[in-house]
Write a protein that holds these residues in place. Sequence first.
Motif, PDB file in Angstrom:
ATOM      1  N   GLU A  57       0.936  -1.131  -0.012  1.00  0.00           N
ATOM      2  CA  GLU A  57       0.004  -0.171   0.058  1.00  0.00           C
ATOM      3  C   GLU A  57       0.726   1.357  -0.065  1.00  0.00           C
ATOM      4  O   GLU A  57       1.801   1.558   0.719  1.00  0.00           O
ATOM      5  N   SER A  58       0.482   2.234  -0.785  1.00  0.00           N
ATOM      6  CA  SER A  58       1.124   3.597  -0.699  1.00  0.00           C
ATOM      7  C   SER A  58       1.377   4.123   0.385  1.00  0.00           C
ATOM      8  O   SER A  58       0.511   4.153   1.442  1.00  0.00           O
ATOM      9  N   GLY A  59       2.451   4.775   0.727  1.00  0.00           N
ATOM     10  CA  GLY A  59       2.545   5.183   2.136  1.00  0.00           C
ATOM     11  C   GLY A  59       3.068   4.425   3.395  1.00  0.00           C
ATOM     12  O   GLY A  59       3.420   4.790   4.144  1.00  0.00           O
ATOM     13  N   SER A  60       3.270   3.021   2.940  1.00  0.00           N
ATOM     14  CA  SER A  60       3.751   2.028   4.005  1.00  0.00           C
ATOM     15  C   SER A  60       5.396   2.109   3.917  1.00  0.00           C
ATOM     16  O   SER A  60       5.910   1.978   2.850  1.00  0.00           O
ATOM     17  N   LEU A  61       5.537   1.901   5.233  1.00  0.00           N
ATOM     18  CA  LEU A  61       7.377   1.782   5.666  1.00  0.00           C
ATOM     19  C   LEU A  61       7.641   0.422   5.700  1.00  0.00           C
ATOM     20  O   LEU A  61       7.286  -0.182   6.945  1.00  0.00           O
ATOM     21  N   LEU A  62       8.287  -0.367   4.840  1.00  0.00           N
ATOM     22  CA  LEU A  62       8.837  -1.388   4.817  1.00  0.00           C
ATOM     23  C   LEU A  62      10.121  -1.488   5.773  1.00  0.00           C
ATOM     24  O   LEU A  62      10.055  -2.792   6.385  1.00  0.00           O
ATOM     25  N   SER A  63      10.660  -0.817   5.959  1.00  0.00           N
ATOM     26  CA  SER A  63      11.876  -0.891   6.975  1.00  0.00           C
ATOM     27  C   SER A  63      12.584   0.515   7.120  1.00  0.00           C
ATOM     28  O   SER A  63      12.246   1.408   6.643  1.00  0.00           O
ATOM     29  N   ARG A  64      12.942   0.366   8.396  1.00  0.00           N
ATOM     30  CA  ARG A  64      13.834   1.568   8.728  1.00  0.00           C
ATOM     31  C   ARG A  64      15.367   1.241   8.828  1.00  0.00           C
ATOM     32  O   ARG A  64      15.610  -0.163   8.662  1.00  0.00           O
ATOM     33  N   THR A  65      16.406   2.301   8.819  1.00  0.00           N
ATOM     34  CA  THR A  65      17.638   1.948   8.902  1.00  0.00           C
ATOM     35  C   THR A  65      18.094   1.017   9.818  1.00  0.00           C
ATOM     36  O   THR A  65      17.758   1.348  11.242  1.00  0.00           O
ATOM     37  N   GLY A  66      18.625  -0.250   9.860  1.00  0.00           N
ATOM     38  CA  GLY A  66      19.081  -0.920  10.940  1.00  0.00           C
ATOM     39  C   GLY A  66      18.004  -1.967  11.283  1.00  0.00           C
ATOM     40  O   GLY A  66      18.506  -2.957  11.989  1.00  0.00           O
ATOM     41  N   ASP A  67      16.944  -2.084  10.658  1.00  0.00           N
ATOM     42  CA  ASP A  67      15.806  -3.104  11.067  1.00  0.00           C
ATOM     43  C   ASP A  67      16.285  -4.402  10.428  1.00  0.00           C
ATOM     44  O   ASP A  67      16.943  -4.342   9.362  1.00  0.00           O
ATOM     45  N   PRO A  68      16.077  -5.810  11.070  1.00  0.00           N
ATOM     46  CA  PRO A  68      16.371  -6.753  10.459  1.00  0.00           C
ATOM     47  C   PRO A  68      15.736  -6.929   9.342  1.00  0.00           C
ATOM     48  O   PRO A  68      14.372  -6.667   9.197  1.00  0.00           O
ATOM     49  N   VAL A  69      16.349  -7.740   8.589  1.00  0.00           N
ATOM     50  CA  VAL A  69      15.782  -7.970   6.949  1.00  0.00           C
ATOM     51  C   VAL A  69      14.859  -9.242   7.234  1.00  0.00           C
ATOM     52  O   VAL A  69      15.668 -10.362   7.212  1.00  0.00           O
ATOM     53  N   SER A  70      13.485  -9.165   7.540  1.00  0.00           N
ATOM     54  CA  SER A  70      12.677 -10.515   7.481  1.00  0.00           C
ATOM     55  C   SER A  70      12.190 -10.835   6.132  1.00  0.00           C
ATOM     56  O   SER A  70      11.994 -12.174   5.982  1.00  0.00           O
ATOM     57  N   PHE A  71      12.144 -10.023   5.411  1.00  0.00           N
ATOM     58  CA  PHE A  71      11.601 -10.483   3.913  1.00  0.00           C
ATOM     59  C   PHE A  71      12.287  -9.739   2.757  1.00  0.00           C
ATOM     60  O   PHE A  71      12.716  -8.623   3.037  1.00  0.00           O
ATOM     61  N   VAL A  72      12.307 -10.601   1.755  1.00  0.00           N
ATOM     62  CA  VAL A  72      12.953  -9.718   0.331  1.00  0.00           C
ATOM     63  C   VAL A  72      11.689  -9.449  -0.510  1.00  0.00           C
ATOM     64  O   VAL A  72      10.884 -10.554  -0.542  1.00  0.00           O
ATOM     65  N   TYR A  73      11.375  -8.526  -1.382  1.00  0.00           N
ATOM     66  CA  TYR A  73      10.666  -8.094  -2.114  1.00  0.00           C
ATOM     67  C   TYR A  73      10.772  -7.874  -3.523  1.00  0.00           C
ATOM     68  O   TYR A  73      11.829  -7.109  -3.886  1.00  0.00           O
ATOM     69  N   PHE A  74      10.257  -8.381  -4.395  1.00  0.00           N
ATOM     70  CA  PHE A  74      10.333  -8.225  -5.628  1.00  0.00           C
ATOM     71  C   PHE A  74       8.872  -7.547  -6.445  1.00  0.00           C
ATOM     72  O   PHE A  74       8.143  -8.222  -6.584  1.00  0.00           O
TER      73      PHE A  74
END
Length: 258
Positions: A57-74
């Motif tokens: 969804e537009s405006g969603s924040l997927l990560s912040r700097t230093g967050d653990p990478v739980s998912f990869v997006y394509f």
Amino acid sequence: MGGAQPCLGTRLCVPARKRRFSVTKTPPPASRNRLLAALPAQDQHRFLTVCEEVKLESGSLLSRTGDPVSFVYFPCESFISLMAPATNPGSLEVGLVGTEGMLGTSLLLGVAEAPLPALVQGEGGAWRIAADDFLRQLREQPALRRRLERYLYVTLLQLAQAAACNRFHRLEERVARWMLMTLDRCHSASFHMTHEFLASMLGVRRAGVTGAARALKEQGLIDYRRGELTVIDHTGLLDAACSCYGHDGAVYARILGS
């Protein structure tokens, strides 16, 4: 043009919409993501069996700097802004990930944390894979690893180009470039954009963006009404943009294929 917009300081401040997405039942064709579409058919099928489709969804924040990478997006229809945090309130977009790329490249380097905040700019479908599954696929599929490592190289070159662009090129050229980059990823001649949002993405004052957009409109290249921007003359907008737009496309085509 108005609306609440993200601000990036030492912390990223956006409306409370972090990681909003929904799982859908009808998967998008893999060909909508160019990285996956270029894989051998067997490798592509194997990879997609451990992915799921989500709608970002537009405006969603997927990560912040230093967050653990739980998912990869394509991304398949969606596109995501990579933001550079600033010491003062504000933000600067340093990269844009759409159907040509992926979010989560730090895992290719063995680093399981996000290097930059990632903000969904355009909503739509994306393939999502859990970090552990992604790393397993990298180990088991050499063709996948080679292609994604080449994409990482392209990304590094484009980030360096963006830094030079922000420093040396006129604002009107940068605005035209940003519009073209967004146009490539939204798959439409029209998209939503406010002057406040674009000023935030480019790290400049709203008045500067308003003047640049007015100049492009007066040249008959674009039109905008109530936050909706339409590109009228694509060729003219190409001429108005700085050379960085063409440079990025040429680098991608040379390293990954057109």
